[in-house]
Design a protein around this motif. Structure first.
Motif, PDB file in Angstrom:
ATOM      1  N   LYS A   1      72.747  22.000 -13.268  1.00 25.82           N
ATOM      2  CA  LYS A   1      71.313  21.799 -13.107  1.00 25.82           C
ATOM      3  C   LYS A   1      70.933  21.723 -11.622  1.00 25.82           C
ATOM      4  O   LYS A   1      69.917  22.272 -11.200  1.00 25.82           O
ATOM      5  N   ILE A   2      71.769  21.039 -10.844  1.00 24.50           N
ATOM      6  CA  ILE A   2      71.495  20.912  -9.409  1.00 24.50           C
ATOM      7  C   ILE A   2      71.563  22.274  -8.731  1.00 24.50           C
ATOM      8  O   ILE A   2      70.707  22.631  -7.917  1.00 24.50           O
ATOM      9  N   ILE A   3      72.608  23.050  -9.092  1.00 26.54           N
ATOM     10  CA  ILE A   3      72.763  24.394  -8.508  1.00 26.54           C
ATOM     11  C   ILE A   3      71.589  25.281  -8.902  1.00 26.54           C
ATOM     12  O   ILE A   3      71.020  26.002  -8.068  1.00 26.54           O
TER      13      ILE A   3
ATOM     14  N   LYS B   1      79.306  16.117 -19.078  1.00 24.62           N
ATOM     15  CA  LYS B   1      78.023  15.703 -18.521  1.00 24.62           C
ATOM     16  C   LYS B   1      77.960  16.004 -17.024  1.00 24.62           C
ATOM     17  O   LYS B   1      76.928  16.434 -16.514  1.00 24.62           O
ATOM     18  N   THR B   2      79.075  15.755 -16.356  1.00 26.83           N
ATOM     19  CA  THR B   2      79.121  16.022 -14.916  1.00 26.83           C
ATOM     20  C   THR B   2      78.930  17.511 -14.635  1.00 26.83           C
ATOM     21  O   THR B   2      78.236  17.902 -13.696  1.00 26.83           O
ATOM     22  N   LEU B   3      79.543  18.345 -15.471  1.00 24.83           N
ATOM     23  CA  LEU B   3      79.429  19.797 -15.298  1.00 24.83           C
ATOM     24  C   LEU B   3      77.985  20.249 -15.507  1.00 24.83           C
ATOM     25  O   LEU B   3      77.460  21.080 -14.740  1.00 24.83           O
ATOM     26  N   LYS B   4      77.340  19.691 -16.545  1.00 28.06           N
ATOM     27  CA  LYS B   4      75.945  20.052 -16.796  1.00 28.06           C
ATOM     28  C   LYS B   4      75.038  19.606 -15.656  1.00 28.06           C
ATOM     29  O   LYS B   4      74.122  20.332 -15.254  1.00 28.06           O
ATOM     30  N   LYS B   5      75.298  18.427 -15.143  1.00 30.51           N
ATOM     31  CA  LYS B   5      74.492  17.905 -14.032  1.00 30.51           C
ATOM     32  C   LYS B   5      74.659  18.772 -12.795  1.00 30.51           C
ATOM     33  O   LYS B   5      73.679  19.085 -12.100  1.00 30.51           O
ATOM     34  N   THR B   6      75.892  19.171 -12.541  1.00 31.37           N
ATOM     35  CA  THR B   6      76.163  20.032 -11.388  1.00 31.37           C
ATOM     36  C   THR B   6      75.461  21.376 -11.548  1.00 31.37           C
ATOM     37  O   THR B   6      74.871  21.903 -10.596  1.00 31.37           O
TER      38      THR B   6
ATOM     39  N   SER C   1      64.574  26.846  -6.190  1.00 32.89           N
ATOM     40  CA  SER C   1      63.768  26.354  -5.067  1.00 32.89           C
ATOM     41  C   SER C   1      63.800  27.348  -3.911  1.00 32.89           C
ATOM     42  O   SER C   1      62.765  27.638  -3.296  1.00 32.89           O
ATOM     43  N   ILE C   2      64.995  27.863  -3.617  1.00 32.68           N
ATOM     44  CA  ILE C   2      65.129  28.857  -2.542  1.00 32.68           C
ATOM     45  C   ILE C   2      64.352  30.117  -2.880  1.00 32.68           C
ATOM     46  O   ILE C   2      63.646  30.683  -2.035  1.00 32.68           O
ATOM     47  N   LEU C   3      64.475  30.564  -4.147  1.00 37.97           N
ATOM     48  CA  LEU C   3      63.756  31.757  -4.594  1.00 37.97           C
ATOM     49  C   LEU C   3      62.250  31.546  -4.508  1.00 37.97           C
ATOM     50  O   LEU C   3      61.510  32.420  -4.024  1.00 37.97           O
TER      51      LEU C   3
END
Length: 227
Positions: A9-11, A2-7, A17-19
């Motif tokens: 998603k954030i990335i 779950k932590t990996l998926k959350k990370t 957002s930058i694009l």
């Protein structure tokens, strides 16, 4: 997991957002710069000659060194340049990021820290002043004739862009000049993605009631109105 998926998603959200911001920024730069200001201005046949000068990236406003309204050599002194040549007839003003001006003589010298500070508005600014004996009109050098009133407004705009101490502009003591006829001074404001050297020039032209873009950050955004 779950932590990996959350990370992830954030990335992904950050990258998108930058694009998205980059796309909107580029479209705004290209679109808004085409909107004219003072497009129908009629310049007097006789008056004060000023120039819009570009090196292909950066723009300057060029004015007479001396006339009945302003003697710039009393402020930007010939003695402040390496050449100390008192025969110049014109003086160019270019506002910009201090780090770029002093630490980046060529694009090969550009550092990430300099670019980041400039883009984010975290650095200070400088005024680059260059003396010229003559000006030659061309694709990157546009002449215009303005009235005394318009020139006074332009003079006030330029003067108010300098940092002052005891009513005197502050020379930056550096050897990082481009030749024998230029000098740097402390300036007001900060360079950023929305207010660049060319935005300053564009604002100067607006102040003098000359053709300009509604907003621009690059030189072609100004020059296109003088084609």
């Amino acid at each position: 997991m779950k932590t990996l998926k959350k990370t992830f998603k954030i990335i992904l959200f950050t990258l998108l957002s930058i694009l998205g911001f980059t796309i909107i920024y580029v479209l705004a730069v290209l679109g808004i710069s085409k909107i004219s200001v003072n497009e129908d201005v009629v310049n007097p046949k006789e008056g004060i000659e000023i120039y819009l000068l570009s090196n292909g990236v950066h723009t300057d406003i060029v004015v007479p060194v001396k006339n009945d309204i302003k003697n710039w050599s009393e402020t930007v002194q010939f003695q402040h340049t390496k050449g100390q040549d008192t025969t110049a007839n014109y003086l160019a003003f270019g506002w910009g990021d201090k780090g770029f001006y002093l630490n980046t003589p060529t694009w090969a010298d550009l550092k990430f820290s300099t670019a980041f500070k400039a883009a984010s508005g975290l650095s200070t600014s400088a005024m680059h002043c260059t003396f010229y004996k003559r000006m030659k009109e061309g694709e990157l050098c546009k002449k215009m004739t303005i009235s005394d009133i318009e020139y006074r407004q332009l003079v006030s705009f330029i003067e108010n862009s300098f940092q002052t101490s005891n009513d005197s502009i502050q020379k930056i003591e550096t050897d990082a000049v481009y030749g024998k006829t230029d000098v740097f001074y402390e300036a007001k404001g900060s360079y950023n993605l929305f207010y660049t050297c060319n935005t300053w020039t564009n604002s100067a032209l607006k102040t003098a009631n000359q053709k300009a873009a509604l907003w621009t950050v690059y030189d072609k955004g100004i020059l296109c109105h003088y084609e």
